[in-house]
Design a protein around this motif. Structure first.
Motif, PDB file in Angstrom:
ATOM      1  N   GLY A 120       0.830  -1.193   0.000  1.00 13.70           N
ATOM      2  CA  GLY A 120       0.000   0.000   0.000  1.00 13.70           C
ATOM      3  C   GLY A 120       0.865   1.243   0.000  1.00 13.70           C
ATOM      4  O   GLY A 120       1.982   1.237   0.497  1.00 13.70           O
ATOM      5  N   GLU A 121       0.324   2.312  -0.557  1.00  9.46           N
ATOM      6  CA  GLU A 121       1.077   3.567  -0.647  1.00  9.46           C
ATOM      7  C   GLU A 121       1.280   4.210   0.715  1.00  9.46           C
ATOM      8  O   GLU A 121       0.469   4.020   1.624  1.00  9.46           O
ATOM      9  N   SER A 122       2.326   4.986   0.815  1.00 12.05           N
ATOM     10  CA  SER A 122       2.582   5.843   1.979  1.00 12.05           C
ATOM     11  C   SER A 122       2.568   5.100   3.306  1.00 12.05           C
ATOM     12  O   SER A 122       1.694   5.295   4.144  1.00 12.05           O
ATOM     13  N   GLN A 123       3.528   4.215   3.457  1.00  8.24           N
ATOM     14  CA  GLN A 123       3.779   3.603   4.758  1.00  8.24           C
ATOM     15  C   GLN A 123       4.476   4.634   5.628  1.00  8.24           C
ATOM     16  O   GLN A 123       5.112   5.553   5.120  1.00  8.24           O
ATOM     17  N   PHE A 139      13.159  -2.717  -1.279  1.00  4.58           N
ATOM     18  CA  PHE A 139      12.011  -2.384  -0.435  1.00  4.58           C
ATOM     19  C   PHE A 139      12.260  -1.082   0.308  1.00  4.58           C
ATOM     20  O   PHE A 139      11.889  -0.914   1.462  1.00  4.58           O
ATOM     21  N   SER A 140      12.934  -0.166  -0.363  1.00  5.17           N
ATOM     22  CA  SER A 140      13.240   1.128   0.250  1.00  5.17           C
ATOM     23  C   SER A 140      12.241   2.160  -0.244  1.00  5.17           C
ATOM     24  O   SER A 140      11.465   1.904  -1.157  1.00  5.17           O
ATOM     25  N   ALA A 141      12.279   3.326   0.370  1.00  2.00           N
ATOM     26  CA  ALA A 141      11.487   4.451  -0.108  1.00  2.00           C
ATOM     27  C   ALA A 141      12.414   5.373  -0.890  1.00  2.00           C
ATOM     28  O   ALA A 141      13.532   5.626  -0.466  1.00  2.00           O
ATOM     29  N   LYS A 142      11.936   5.859  -2.031  1.00  2.00           N
ATOM     30  CA  LYS A 142      12.774   6.771  -2.814  1.00  2.00           C
ATOM     31  C   LYS A 142      12.706   8.184  -2.245  1.00  2.00           C
ATOM     32  O   LYS A 142      13.630   8.972  -2.380  1.00  2.00           O
ATOM     33  N   GLU A 159       7.642   7.412   0.986  1.00  2.00           N
ATOM     34  CA  GLU A 159       6.912   7.619  -0.263  1.00  2.00           C
ATOM     35  C   GLU A 159       7.663   6.982  -1.423  1.00  2.00           C
ATOM     36  O   GLU A 159       8.876   6.842  -1.383  1.00  2.00           O
ATOM     37  N   ASN A 160       6.920   6.630  -2.467  1.00  2.00           N
ATOM     38  CA  ASN A 160       7.531   6.096  -3.695  1.00  2.00           C
ATOM     39  C   ASN A 160       8.413   4.882  -3.401  1.00  2.00           C
ATOM     40  O   ASN A 160       9.599   4.882  -3.675  1.00  2.00           O
ATOM     41  N   SER A 161       7.805   3.850  -2.852  1.00  2.00           N
ATOM     42  CA  SER A 161       8.562   2.635  -2.550  1.00  2.00           C
ATOM     43  C   SER A 161       9.176   2.055  -3.815  1.00  2.00           C
ATOM     44  O   SER A 161       8.574   2.087  -4.890  1.00  2.00           O
ATOM     45  N   ALA A 162      10.376   1.490  -3.665  1.00  2.00           N
ATOM     46  CA  ALA A 162      11.025   0.790  -4.780  1.00  2.00           C
ATOM     47  C   ALA A 162      10.261  -0.494  -5.120  1.00  2.00           C
ATOM     48  O   ALA A 162      10.367  -1.022  -6.217  1.00  2.00           O
ATOM     49  N   ASP A 163       9.485  -0.999  -4.166  1.00  2.00           N
ATOM     50  CA  ASP A 163       8.719  -2.225  -4.366  1.00  2.00           C
ATOM     51  C   ASP A 163       7.426  -1.914  -5.110  1.00  2.00           C
ATOM     52  O   ASP A 163       6.719  -0.966  -4.785  1.00  2.00           O
ATOM     53  N   PHE A 164       7.106  -2.735  -6.093  1.00  2.00           N
ATOM     54  CA  PHE A 164       5.916  -2.537  -6.920  1.00  2.00           C
ATOM     55  C   PHE A 164       4.643  -2.442  -6.075  1.00  2.00           C
ATOM     56  O   PHE A 164       3.717  -1.727  -6.397  1.00  2.00           O
ATOM     57  N   PHE A 165       4.583  -3.163  -4.960  1.00  2.00           N
ATOM     58  CA  PHE A 165       3.384  -3.198  -4.119  1.00  2.00           C
ATOM     59  C   PHE A 165       3.411  -2.168  -2.997  1.00  2.00           C
ATOM     60  O   PHE A 165       2.497  -2.094  -2.192  1.00  2.00           O
ATOM     61  N   GLY A 166       4.508  -1.393  -2.915  1.00  2.00           N
ATOM     62  CA  GLY A 166       4.564  -0.340  -1.911  1.00  2.00           C
ATOM     63  C   GLY A 166       5.063  -0.788  -0.552  1.00  2.00           C
ATOM     64  O   GLY A 166       4.972  -0.053   0.420  1.00  2.00           O
ATOM     65  N   ARG A 167       5.580  -2.023  -0.479  1.00  2.00           N
ATOM     66  CA  ARG A 167       6.078  -2.494   0.816  1.00  2.00           C
ATOM     67  C   ARG A 167       7.407  -1.835   1.151  1.00  2.00           C
ATOM     68  O   ARG A 167       8.202  -1.526   0.261  1.00  2.00           O
ATOM     69  N   ILE A 168       7.616  -1.656   2.444  1.00  2.00           N
ATOM     70  CA  ILE A 168       8.854  -1.072   2.963  1.00  2.00           C
ATOM     71  C   ILE A 168       9.437  -2.048   3.977  1.00  2.00           C
ATOM     72  O   ILE A 168       8.695  -2.582   4.809  1.00  2.00           O
TER      73      ILE A 168
END
Length: 143
Positions: free
Chosen positions: A46-49, A72-75, A121-130
């Protein structure tokens, strides 16, 4: 010049946006602060963890240290802060690299806050996981 020390202590209260499959035993928030390289907080998709921290007293944050799992990082990360009953305001943006190393981001002239929230924001993971192995905030107590 006061040396910055970790602001996270036993009285710091942490909250996270989500935990993968709600499996807090394996992926809970406490693993960001246990100094163990084998354990991590793993968000659900999900977006915005986010992670929020409430300190026992007011602090000034001078540095954020974070270690993601590559992929699984945030950009983009947004550091927000506030005093007890106020609304969060933006303190700083920082832009991690997508790798496994411990990264450090200086925060310039942050005001005194009681709570901070780090928006991933803008996770490197397609599904938004961090996935965060380690998170620390350095600074000093604001008297």
């Amino acid at each position: 010049m006061i040396m910055a020390a970790s602001l996270i202590c036993s009285e710091t209260q942490s909250r996270v946006s989500s935990v993968l499959s709600r499996d807090v035993k394996q992926y809970g928030k406490k693993y960001m602060f246990d100094s163990n390289e084998e354990t991590c907080w793993n968000s659900d998709q999900g977006e915005s963890q986010w992670v929020s921290l409430q300190f026992p007293g007011s602090v000034r944050v001078s540095e954020v240290k974070v270690q993601f799992q590559g992929g699984f990082s945030a950009k983009t990360c947004r550091l927000e802060g506030c005093l007890k009953e106020e609304d969060f305001t933006l303190l700083s943006h920082f832009y991690p690299e997508d790798n496994n190393s411990l990264q450090s981001f200086p925060i310039q002239e942050a005001p005194a806050v009681d709570k901070v929230k780090i928006m991933f924001e803008n996770s490197a993971d397609f599904f938004g996981r961090i996935i965060v192995y380690s998170l620390d905030l350095l600074g000093e107590k604001a008297s």
